[in-house]
Design a protein around this motif. Structure first.
Motif, PDB file in Angstrom:
ATOM      1  N   LEU A 162       1.197  -0.880  -0.220  1.00 48.87           N
ATOM      2  CA  LEU A 162       0.016   0.228   0.192  1.00 48.87           C
ATOM      3  C   LEU A 162       0.430   0.816   0.178  1.00 48.87           C
ATOM      4  O   LEU A 162       0.365   2.051  -0.719  1.00 48.87           O
ATOM      5  N   PHE A 163       1.743   1.350   1.208  1.00 47.43           N
ATOM      6  CA  PHE A 163       2.418   2.583   0.984  1.00 47.43           C
ATOM      7  C   PHE A 163       3.732   2.672  -0.203  1.00 47.43           C
ATOM      8  O   PHE A 163       4.441   3.545   0.471  1.00 47.43           O
ATOM      9  N   SER A 164       3.747   1.116  -1.369  1.00 49.69           N
ATOM     10  CA  SER A 164       4.890   2.218  -2.311  1.00 49.69           C
ATOM     11  C   SER A 164       4.046   2.243  -3.253  1.00 49.69           C
ATOM     12  O   SER A 164       4.364   2.568  -4.057  1.00 49.69           O
ATOM     13  N   MET A 165       2.246   2.524  -3.258  1.00 44.94           N
ATOM     14  CA  MET A 165       1.514   2.909  -4.223  1.00 44.94           C
ATOM     15  C   MET A 165       1.824   4.475  -3.874  1.00 44.94           C
ATOM     16  O   MET A 165       1.745   5.417  -2.971  1.00 44.94           O
ATOM     17  N   LYS A 166       2.278   5.483  -5.336  1.00 44.38           N
ATOM     18  CA  LYS A 166       1.707   6.516  -5.362  1.00 44.38           C
ATOM     19  C   LYS A 166       0.555   7.669  -5.481  1.00 44.38           C
ATOM     20  O   LYS A 166       0.663   8.323  -4.622  1.00 44.38           O
ATOM     21  N   GLU A 167       0.027   6.722  -5.619  1.00 50.66           N
ATOM     22  CA  GLU A 167      -1.598   7.259  -5.187  1.00 50.66           C
ATOM     23  C   GLU A 167      -1.829   7.722  -3.869  1.00 50.66           C
ATOM     24  O   GLU A 167      -2.237   8.381  -3.362  1.00 50.66           O
ATOM     25  N   TRP A 183      -0.213   8.644  -1.814  1.00 49.25           N
ATOM     26  CA  TRP A 183       0.707   9.134  -0.455  1.00 49.25           C
ATOM     27  C   TRP A 183      -0.115  11.218  -1.926  1.00 49.25           C
ATOM     28  O   TRP A 183      -0.051  12.182  -1.156  1.00 49.25           O
ATOM     29  N   ASN A 184      -0.110  10.524  -3.214  1.00 51.83           N
ATOM     30  CA  ASN A 184      -1.337  11.727  -3.639  1.00 51.83           C
ATOM     31  C   ASN A 184      -2.304  12.175  -3.096  1.00 51.83           C
ATOM     32  O   ASN A 184      -2.705  13.244  -2.713  1.00 51.83           O
ATOM     33  N   SER A 185      -3.192  11.063  -2.811  1.00 55.96           N
ATOM     34  CA  SER A 185      -3.863  11.088  -1.833  1.00 55.96           C
ATOM     35  C   SER A 185      -3.977  11.835  -0.671  1.00 55.96           C
ATOM     36  O   SER A 185      -5.110  12.507  -0.531  1.00 55.96           O
ATOM     37  N   TYR A 186      -2.902  11.651   0.425  1.00 54.81           N
ATOM     38  CA  TYR A 186      -3.069  11.834   1.143  1.00 54.81           C
ATOM     39  C   TYR A 186      -2.317  13.528   1.859  1.00 54.81           C
ATOM     40  O   TYR A 186      -2.715  14.432   2.086  1.00 54.81           O
ATOM     41  N   GLY A 187      -2.032  14.139   0.266  1.00 55.72           N
ATOM     42  CA  GLY A 187      -1.359  15.211  -0.173  1.00 55.72           C
ATOM     43  C   GLY A 187      -2.504  16.187  -0.435  1.00 55.72           C
ATOM     44  O   GLY A 187      -2.625  17.532   0.672  1.00 55.72           O
ATOM     45  N   VAL A 188      -3.386  15.974  -1.134  1.00 56.81           N
ATOM     46  CA  VAL A 188      -5.132  16.763  -1.487  1.00 56.81           C
ATOM     47  C   VAL A 188      -5.722  16.582  -0.488  1.00 56.81           C
ATOM     48  O   VAL A 188      -6.198  18.209   0.337  1.00 56.81           O
ATOM     49  N   THR A 189      -5.661  15.405   0.714  1.00 60.63           N
ATOM     50  CA  THR A 189      -6.902  15.586   1.500  1.00 60.63           C
ATOM     51  C   THR A 189      -5.996  16.365   3.259  1.00 60.63           C
ATOM     52  O   THR A 189      -6.706  17.209   3.843  1.00 60.63           O
ATOM     53  N   ILE A 190      -4.892  15.971   2.912  1.00 67.45           N
ATOM     54  CA  ILE A 190      -4.355  18.097   4.146  1.00 67.45           C
ATOM     55  C   ILE A 190      -4.109  19.178   4.111  1.00 67.45           C
ATOM     56  O   ILE A 190      -4.772  19.755   4.520  1.00 67.45           O
ATOM     57  N   LEU A 247      -9.454   5.170  -1.364  1.00 69.42           N
ATOM     58  CA  LEU A 247     -10.663   3.858  -0.316  1.00 69.42           C
ATOM     59  C   LEU A 247     -11.444   3.337  -0.725  1.00 69.42           C
ATOM     60  O   LEU A 247     -11.529   2.607  -1.046  1.00 69.42           O
ATOM     61  N   ARG A 248     -11.784   4.213  -1.504  1.00 66.59           N
ATOM     62  CA  ARG A 248     -13.335   3.845  -2.413  1.00 66.59           C
ATOM     63  C   ARG A 248     -12.621   2.691  -3.221  1.00 66.59           C
ATOM     64  O   ARG A 248     -13.435   1.538  -3.830  1.00 66.59           O
ATOM     65  N   SER A 249     -11.790   3.498  -3.933  1.00 65.87           N
ATOM     66  CA  SER A 249     -11.161   3.215  -4.815  1.00 65.87           C
ATOM     67  C   SER A 249     -10.913   1.252  -4.854  1.00 65.87           C
ATOM     68  O   SER A 249     -10.726   0.649  -5.083  1.00 65.87           O
ATOM     69  N   MET A 250      -9.782   1.254  -3.584  1.00 67.24           N
ATOM     70  CA  MET A 250      -9.797   0.186  -2.894  1.00 67.24           C
ATOM     71  C   MET A 250      -9.844  -0.788  -2.329  1.00 67.24           C
ATOM     72  O   MET A 250     -10.326  -2.378  -3.086  1.00 67.24           O
ATOM     73  N   LEU A 251     -12.011  -0.453  -2.231  1.00 66.11           N
ATOM     74  CA  LEU A 251     -12.860  -0.609  -1.614  1.00 66.11           C
ATOM     75  C   LEU A 251     -12.969  -2.260  -2.834  1.00 66.11           C
ATOM     76  O   LEU A 251     -13.389  -2.923  -2.509  1.00 66.11           O
ATOM     77  N   PHE A 252     -13.693  -1.324  -4.042  1.00 61.41           N
ATOM     78  CA  PHE A 252     -14.974  -1.707  -5.157  1.00 61.41           C
ATOM     79  C   PHE A 252     -13.548  -2.024  -6.000  1.00 61.41           C
ATOM     80  O   PHE A 252     -14.140  -2.482  -7.067  1.00 61.41           O
ATOM     81  N   LYS A 258      -7.619  -3.875   1.639  1.00 56.55           N
ATOM     82  CA  LYS A 258      -9.050  -3.492   1.653  1.00 56.55           C
ATOM     83  C   LYS A 258      -8.755  -2.575   2.911  1.00 56.55           C
ATOM     84  O   LYS A 258      -8.715  -1.729   3.493  1.00 56.55           O
ATOM     85  N   MET A 259      -8.130  -3.761   3.699  1.00 56.44           N
ATOM     86  CA  MET A 259      -7.676  -3.601   5.632  1.00 56.44           C
ATOM     87  C   MET A 259      -7.060  -2.453   5.996  1.00 56.44           C
ATOM     88  O   MET A 259      -7.160  -1.939   6.107  1.00 56.44           O
ATOM     89  N   ALA A 260      -5.988  -2.259   5.101  1.00 56.26           N
ATOM     90  CA  ALA A 260      -4.559  -2.041   5.768  1.00 56.26           C
ATOM     91  C   ALA A 260      -4.997  -0.692   4.978  1.00 56.26           C
ATOM     92  O   ALA A 260      -3.848   0.472   5.074  1.00 56.26           O
ATOM     93  N   THR A 261      -5.838  -0.583   4.084  1.00 56.22           N
ATOM     94  CA  THR A 261      -6.094   1.513   3.928  1.00 56.22           C
ATOM     95  C   THR A 261      -7.158   1.466   4.399  1.00 56.22           C
ATOM     96  O   THR A 261      -6.560   3.639   4.608  1.00 56.22           O
ATOM     97  N   VAL A 262      -7.987   0.809   4.936  1.00 62.06           N
ATOM     98  CA  VAL A 262      -9.002   1.613   5.564  1.00 62.06           C
ATOM     99  C   VAL A 262      -8.039   1.914   7.525  1.00 62.06           C
ATOM    100  O   VAL A 262      -8.823   3.593   7.708  1.00 62.06           O
TER     101      VAL A 262
END
Length: 288
Positions: A64-69, A71-78, A229-234, A255-259
């Protein structure tokens, strides 16, 4: 409060037992999510209820933490959380102070119109058209501007400001303060419990931003954390890790790691602001 007598002790025992069971029921989904995110695939498949892990693996988190997406989503959310909360508080505090002053002409009409929006809104389509015509599609501002003020928070803040003694405000005006000076030198320092509570409400809401992102954001590089998170879940039913052991990461583990990745930051912040929730319980009940 401890009751005396046999009946009182039985009631306390029953009450505490019931509350403990309710707490366990509430805690278990989080615990199950954590366990599923750190156990191997075979252990997940061999048990329907997960109490304690027999083997711990962090393969899902490494993937999960190797995914660039992510960290991008973290940046947007922050960004949305910090900037959006600051804008929301600026607008909410200034509007609440103006509406708390009874000398403001037409404040009752404005309050009626504000409360009216809690019962009737323009709807999804008009909101979408406004955001589109303002050129905010696929922009982080689409996650901030349309929901800049929460009506409920505005009313709570306005009621709190109305409860402050008029004598303090009158004394500040005698000393030469204008309304801006009164707000920043008198009202805000006296209202820090309320302001801290409302700030936390806004921050949590911004962190969990999802609804506006679904409608206004189609660029994956601008997805907030909840949309990722939604994209990872579905969408990601299974993924493969390139490790030498050929570890397959089944969808539920990722999925649970993403949650957990989306939940833990907020959980780490909550203990530091818990006292403000306690102080803010009665904010909305202040007599006007």
């Amino acid at each position: 409060m401890h009751r005396t007598g046999t009946a009182g002790k039985l009631f306390d025992t029953f009450n505490y037992t019931l509350l403990a069971l309710l707490a366990l029921i509430t805690l278990y989904p989080f615990w199950d999510t954590l366990i599923v995110s750190i156990i191997p695939l075979d252990e997940y498949l061999n048990a329907s209820v997960h109490w304690l892990p027999k083997t711990i693996t962090l393969g899902s988190y490494e993937y999960l933490f190797s995914m660039k997406e992510l960290w991008n989503s973290y940046g947007v959310t922050i960004f949305v959380t910090v900037v959006g909360t600051a804008i929301s508080m600026l607008l909410t505090v200034t509007a609440a102070y103006a509406l708390s002053r009874t000398e403001l002409k037409g404040y009752r009409v404005m309050m009626f119109l504000i409360v009216f929006t809690m019962m009737f809104s323009g709807g999804i389509i008009p909101t979408y058209l406004i955001v589109k015509n303002l050129g905010m599609m696929n922009s982080v501002w689409a996650l901030i501007i349309p929901s800049a003020i929460n009506t409920y928070n505005l009313i709570i803040m306005r009621n709190f400001f109305s409860s402050l003694p008029d004598g303090l405000i009158d004394a500040a005006r005698i000393d030469g303060c204008n309304d801006i000076g009164v707000l920043f030198k008198i009202v805000i320092p006296l209202s820090m419990p309320a302001i801290s509570t409302i700030t936390l409400f806004y921050a949590v809401s911004r962190w969990n931003e999802f609804f506006n992102a679904v409608f206004f954001i189609s660029d994956k590089n601008l997805w907030p954390l909840q949309l990722f998170l939604r994209s990872m879940l579905f969408e990601n039913e299974s993924s493969y890790s390139g490790g030498g052991d050929g570890l397959f990461l089944l969808g539920p583990s990722i999925k649970m790691a993403t949650v957990m990745a989306a939940t833990i930051p907020v959980m780490l912040v909550y203990p530091f602001f818990q006292k403000y929730f306690v102080n803010g319980v009665m904010i909305g009940g202040v007599k006007e």
